[in-house]
Design a protein around this motif. Structure first.
Motif, PDB file in Angstrom:
ATOM      1  N   THR A  39     -37.274  -7.198 -18.139  1.00  0.00           N
ATOM      2  CA  THR A  39     -36.365  -7.039 -19.281  1.00  0.00           C
ATOM      3  C   THR A  39     -34.900  -6.937 -18.855  1.00  0.00           C
ATOM      4  N   MET A  85     -31.594 -11.671 -29.200  1.00  0.00           N
ATOM      5  CA  MET A  85     -31.552 -12.642 -30.294  1.00  0.00           C
ATOM      6  C   MET A  85     -32.629 -12.339 -31.328  1.00  0.00           C
ATOM      7  N   GLU A  86     -33.818 -12.008 -30.877  1.00  0.00           N
ATOM      8  CA  GLU A  86     -34.891 -11.647 -31.803  1.00  0.00           C
ATOM      9  C   GLU A  86     -34.555 -10.374 -32.574  1.00  0.00           C
ATOM     10  N   HIS A  96     -42.784  -8.766 -22.570  1.00  0.00           N
ATOM     11  CA  HIS A  96     -42.373  -8.941 -21.177  1.00  0.00           C
ATOM     12  C   HIS A  96     -42.664  -7.656 -20.402  1.00  0.00           C
ATOM     13  N   SER A 140     -39.491  -6.052 -29.453  1.00  0.00           N
ATOM     14  CA  SER A 140     -39.318  -7.429 -28.974  1.00  0.00           C
ATOM     15  C   SER A 140     -39.558  -7.541 -27.473  1.00  0.00           C
ATOM     16  N   SER A 141     -39.337  -6.461 -26.752  1.00  0.00           N
ATOM     17  CA  SER A 141     -39.486  -6.494 -25.295  1.00  0.00           C
ATOM     18  C   SER A 141     -40.923  -6.318 -24.843  1.00  0.00           C
ATOM     19  N   GLU A 190     -31.262 -11.906 -23.196  1.00  0.00           N
ATOM     20  CA  GLU A 190     -30.730 -12.730 -24.288  1.00  0.00           C
ATOM     21  C   GLU A 190     -31.810 -13.023 -25.324  1.00  0.00           C
ATOM     22  N   GLU A 191     -33.026 -13.257 -24.865  1.00  0.00           N
ATOM     23  CA  GLU A 191     -34.124 -13.574 -25.783  1.00  0.00           C
ATOM     24  C   GLU A 191     -34.457 -12.400 -26.697  1.00  0.00           C
ATOM     25  N   ILE A 192     -34.637 -11.212 -26.118  1.00  0.00           N
ATOM     26  CA  ILE A 192     -35.022 -10.068 -26.937  1.00  0.00           C
ATOM     27  C   ILE A 192     -33.871  -9.609 -27.837  1.00  0.00           C
ATOM     28  N   GLU A 205     -31.872 -13.978 -18.866  1.00  0.00           N
ATOM     29  CA  GLU A 205     -32.490 -14.841 -19.877  1.00  0.00           C
ATOM     30  C   GLU A 205     -33.427 -14.054 -20.789  1.00  0.00           C
ATOM     31  N   VAL A 206     -34.116 -13.040 -20.224  1.00  0.00           N
ATOM     32  CA  VAL A 206     -35.008 -12.210 -21.041  1.00  0.00           C
ATOM     33  C   VAL A 206     -34.194 -11.301 -21.954  1.00  0.00           C
ATOM     34  N   CYS A 266     -35.518  -3.784 -30.754  1.00  0.00           N
ATOM     35  CA  CYS A 266     -35.374  -4.345 -29.406  1.00  0.00           C
ATOM     36  C   CYS A 266     -36.552  -3.931 -28.530  1.00  0.00           C
TER      37      CYS A 266
END
Length: 263
Positions: free
Chosen positions: A241, A252-253, A236, A232-233, A248-250, A245-246, A229
């Motif tokens: 973070t 999911m990745e 940004h 993935s962050s 959820e994105e990180i 929406e951010v 995580c």
């Protein structure tokens, strides 16, 4: 002391009735008088009945565990007079190291009392030693649901990003900068009063936001998930973070990488 009379005093001793102290039983200086120390009051039922309630602990302090729930903590004198029953009277200021030991013992007794643990010399000494080995340095505490912390053989992790985390089974997550040199006898913990560098603070803040994001999306917390995580962050800014929406994105990745790892 509740009341002073001509030949006796009425004293509060944490019992149903007030105690009476005859002045003929009071020793003058040089006798069995209590020196400089700290008095702690606990429930009398928590004091374990032993042959003696006077204990010289190996930490440099002594305690008197009274059956009435009064616990007296004082520095162990360098020379004890056997005729005085081990007590001493001193007007000298207590050294800083002794005051720190007494303060730590006081906190240990209060902690044991709060968790209904019987008080005797061994339990107090074990608690004192544990407080020395498990003192936390500079860092950030994050609270999550205990069900989200994955049970592992170890919950102490030095991450590759330059910070370390402690994932407690109680849901408390401690994030702190990884020390350059770790003392094995101290269990990897350290105490520092130096300011934390900006780069370390940024790493800790990003890790904190990542743990909050994983917790919000019900992802199990362990070293791999936290590190994925964090990586993935990196696309940004730290302040972004925490945006839904951010997050959820990180997350999911992170989930995708965990699935790929499990194969």
């Amino acid at each position: 002391l509740l009341q002073v009379q001509q030949k006796r005093w009425k004293v509060e001793t944490n019992s149903r009735l007030d105690s009476v102290l005859l002045l003929s039983s009071v020793n003058l200086p040089g006798g069995e008088l209590l020196g400089q120390g700290v008095l702690v009051q606990v429930s009398p039922s928590l004091v374990k009945r032993r042959k003696t309630h006077f204990h010289n602990l190996l930490c440099g302090a002594s305690i008197i565990l009274g059956n009435n729930g009064y616990v007296w903590i004082y520095p162990t004198p360098a020379q004890q007079d056997e005729e005085a029953g081990g007590f001493f009277t001193s007007t000298e200021p207590v050294p800083l190291c002794d005051r720190e030991v007494i303060s730590r013992l006081q906190n240990c007794i209060l902690a044991l009392s709060a968790h209904k643990v019987l008080l005797y010399d061994t339990s107090v000494l074990y608690c004192f030693e544990s407080s020395l080995a498990h003192q936390l340095g500079q860092g950030v505490l994050v609270q999550v649901s205990p069900s989200l912390v994955k049970r592992r053989k170890t919950h102490f992790h030095n991450l590759l990003c330059g910070a370390s985390i402690i994932l407690g089974n109680n849901g408390y997550v401690w994030i702190y900068p990884t020390p350059a040199q770790q003392d094995e006898e101290a269990g990897g913990f350290f105490t520092s009063t130096e300011p934390v560098p900006l780069c370390d603070r940024e790493v800790i803040s990003r890790l904190q936001n990542c743990i909050l994001a994983l917790s919000a999306h019900k992802v199990l917390l362990y070293d791999t998930s936290v590190l994925y995580c964090y990586e993935s962050s990196l696309a940004h800014q730290i302040k972004d973070t925490l945006k839904p929406e951010v997050m959820e994105e990180i997350v999911m990745e992170t989930r995708q990488r965990l699935v790929e790892q499990e194969g």
